[in-house]
Design a protein around this motif. Structure first.
Motif, short mmCIF file in Angstrom:
data_model
loop_
_atom_site.label_atom_id
_atom_site.label_comp_id
_atom_site.label_asym_id
_atom_site.label_seq_id
_atom_site.Cartn_x
_atom_site.Cartn_y
_atom_site.Cartn_z
N ILE A 139 0.84 -1.20 0.00
CA ILE A 139 0.00 0.00 0.00
C ILE A 139 0.88 1.25 0.00
N ALA A 140 1.96 1.21 0.77
CA ALA A 140 2.90 2.34 0.76
C ALA A 140 3.48 2.54 -0.64
N LEU A 141 3.80 1.44 -1.31
CA LEU A 141 4.32 1.52 -2.67
C LEU A 141 3.27 2.12 -3.61
N ALA A 142 2.02 1.73 -3.43
CA ALA A 142 0.94 2.27 -4.27
C ALA A 142 0.79 3.77 -4.04
N TYR A 143 0.90 4.21 -2.79
CA TYR A 143 0.82 5.64 -2.50
C TYR A 143 1.95 6.39 -3.22
N MET A 144 3.16 5.83 -3.18
CA MET A 144 4.28 6.48 -3.86
C MET A 144 4.08 6.48 -5.37
N SER A 145 3.48 5.41 -5.90
CA SER A 145 3.25 5.35 -7.34
C SER A 145 2.26 6.44 -7.77
N ALA A 146 1.29 6.76 -6.90
CA ALA A 146 0.35 7.83 -7.21
C ALA A 146 1.07 9.16 -7.31
N LEU A 147 2.00 9.40 -6.39
CA LEU A 147 2.76 10.65 -6.41
C LEU A 147 3.58 10.76 -7.69
N VAL A 148 4.26 9.68 -8.07
CA VAL A 148 5.11 9.71 -9.26
C VAL A 148 4.28 9.82 -10.53
N SER A 149 3.18 9.07 -10.62
CA SER A 149 2.38 9.07 -11.85
C SER A 149 1.75 10.43 -12.10
N ARG A 150 1.25 11.08 -11.05
CA ARG A 150 0.66 12.41 -11.24
C ARG A 150 1.73 13.44 -11.56
N GLY A 151 2.94 13.24 -11.04
CA GLY A 151 4.03 14.13 -11.40
C GLY A 151 4.37 14.05 -12.88
N GLU A 152 4.39 12.83 -13.42
CA GLU A 152 4.64 12.67 -14.84
C GLU A 152 3.53 13.31 -15.67
N SER A 153 2.31 13.25 -15.17
CA SER A 153 1.20 13.88 -15.89
C SER A 153 1.39 15.38 -16.00
N VAL A 154 1.94 16.01 -14.95
CA VAL A 154 2.20 17.44 -14.98
C VAL A 154 3.22 17.79 -16.06
N ALA A 155 4.22 16.93 -16.24
CA ALA A 155 5.24 17.19 -17.26
C ALA A 155 4.61 17.35 -18.63
N ILE A 156 3.63 16.51 -18.92
CA ILE A 156 3.00 16.54 -20.24
C ILE A 156 1.97 17.66 -20.34
N SER A 157 1.20 17.86 -19.29
CA SER A 157 0.09 18.82 -19.37
C SER A 157 0.52 20.26 -19.17
N VAL A 158 1.64 20.50 -18.47
CA VAL A 158 2.04 21.87 -18.13
C VAL A 158 3.32 22.31 -18.83
N PHE A 159 4.38 21.52 -18.72
CA PHE A 159 5.69 22.01 -19.10
C PHE A 159 6.03 21.85 -20.58
N ILE A 160 5.33 21.01 -21.30
CA ILE A 160 5.60 20.92 -22.75
C ILE A 160 5.26 22.25 -23.41
N SER A 161 4.13 22.83 -23.04
CA SER A 161 3.73 24.11 -23.61
C SER A 161 4.75 25.21 -23.30
N LEU A 162 5.20 25.28 -22.04
CA LEU A 162 6.18 26.29 -21.67
C LEU A 162 7.50 26.09 -22.40
N TRP A 163 7.91 24.84 -22.53
CA TRP A 163 9.17 24.50 -23.20
C TRP A 163 9.14 24.92 -24.66
N VAL A 164 8.08 24.56 -25.37
CA VAL A 164 7.97 24.88 -26.79
C VAL A 164 7.85 26.39 -26.99
N ASN A 165 7.05 27.04 -26.18
CA ASN A 165 6.85 28.48 -26.33
C ASN A 165 8.13 29.26 -26.09
N ARG A 166 8.90 28.85 -25.06
CA ARG A 166 10.17 29.54 -24.78
C ARG A 166 11.13 29.37 -25.95
N TYR A 167 11.18 28.17 -26.52
CA TYR A 167 12.10 27.94 -27.64
C TYR A 167 11.76 28.87 -28.81
N TYR A 168 10.49 28.97 -29.14
CA TYR A 168 10.10 29.81 -30.28
C TYR A 168 10.37 31.28 -30.01
#
Length: 350
Positions: A139-168
């Motif tokens: 269960i502790a491992l599952a809790y940690m997996s929730a933290l990591v999985s939602r963190g990866e979701s932020v990378a795609i939903s938030v920072f891709i846009s910032l990364w591409v926009n800054r480059y342009y």
């Protein structure tokens, strides 16, 4: 539904829109918690992986619709405020479908202790019991997996846009001179947008939509695959494999010097696969091991850990993006996935 309906009626960002956004966030968090509990209620243990895969498939389909329609073509056709009303209408349809489609009973019954009104009403006691359940290492491992999985979701939903926009912007590919304080008017309803990147830098927005869409389509495609693997193999091994994929794939941000390169699509595809793999595998891991008598409490704590991951990752990733370099948030995702992979290996060995 209520949050989406109220959003267009806010006359100011603070407090009106913020308050309406909090209503929406509360509902979204509650929905995430109850879905995990429903998996254990309505899906037999042998098929929980497939159920989680279908959940991931539906979530991926919703993300694709959002990228290409709700934040793409529809606002320019019916205006932004009506787009919120459309989202609220879709929510109403889902409410009707859930009310008619879900059974009125559960396969499990709470224990007598947890059925007592004084315990049900004491949210702090329930939260403490959910955290005490983490004494079980899975269960502790599952809790940690929730933290990591939602963190990866932020990378795609938030920072891709910032990364591409800054480059342009840094490469002088956007006509951003003099946009501060200016408005972009949408013909559909005479709505004004301040410095909206979709209009101030159309090429950057198009590239972001293409890259994000690639990640979401990959996630949509592979969600059932990970669900199938969850029923055929040890769920800890599956979640470990997904974290290893995340470790490697997010580290590949270093080979992308230009988001316009074709290699960017390959890397984003891997990001989408690893992200949905972590989401699906964490879901079926917690659904398979949660105690029946406190499954709702454990599901809620699981979602809280996911929300904590979003908060931590958004803040730390934002600092890395501003103070280090634009690939910092993705390096952070790789490091977190790597640490989690090591923890999975230790649990499998011990």
């Amino acid at each position: 539904m209520v949050g989406c309906f109220l959003m267009p009626n806010g006359q100011s960002v603070f407090p009106a829109v913020l308050f309406f956004r909090l209503i929406y966030a509360t509902g979204a968090s509650a929905l995430s918690s109850i879905i995990t509990a429903l998996l254990s209620d309505y899906v037999v243990k042998a098929d929980i992986g497939k159920g989680s895969g279908m959940f991931g498939l539906a979530a991926g389909f919703g993300a694709v619709i959002s990228v290409f329609f709700l934040v793409g073509a529809i606002p320019s056709l019916i205006c932004i405020s009506n787009t919120y009303y459309l989202a609220a209408a879709i929510s109403v349809l889902m409410i009707i479908a859930s009310a008619g489609g879900l059974q009125t009973f559960s396969n499990f019954k709470a224990s007598d202790d947890y059925a007592k009104p004084e315990n049900v009403d004491n949210l702090f006691v329930l939260f403490c019991d959910g955290m005490k359940a983490a004494r079980n290492k899975l269960i502790a491992l599952a809790y940690m997996s929730a933290l990591v999985s939602r963190g990866e979701s932020v990378a795609i939903s938030v920072f891709i846009s910032l990364w591409v926009n800054r480059y342009y912007i840094e490469e002088n590919m956007c006509n951003v001179t003099g946009t501060n304080g200016t408005f972009v008017q949408l013909d559909a309803c005479n709505e004004n947008l301040v410095n909206d990147e979709k209009y101030s830098c159309t090429d950057a927005f198009s590239r972001f939509a293409a890259l994000s869409g690639t990640a979401q389509v990959a996630a949509l495609t592979f969600a059932p695959v990970f669900g199938f693997l969850g029923d055929k193999f040890d769920p800890v091994k599956v979640v470990a494999g997904c974290s290893l994929l995340g470790t490697v794939s997010f580290a590949l941000v270093g080979i992308i010097s230009d988001p316009r390169d074709n290699i960017a699509f390959f890397v984003l595809m891997l990001w989408g696969i690893s992200q949905i793999g972590m989401v699906v595998s964490s879901q079926f891991l917690i659904a398979k091991i949660m105690p029946n008598d406190i499954r709702g409490t454990v599901s809620g704590c699981f979602s809280i850990m996911g929300a904590l991951g979003v908060i931590i990752y958004t803040y730390v990733g934002g600092v890395l993006f501003d103070e280090w370099y634009e690939g910092g948030p993705f390096v952070l995702a790789s490091i977190l996935s790597g640490v989690f992979f090591i923890i999975c290996c230790i649990i499998l060995i011990v």
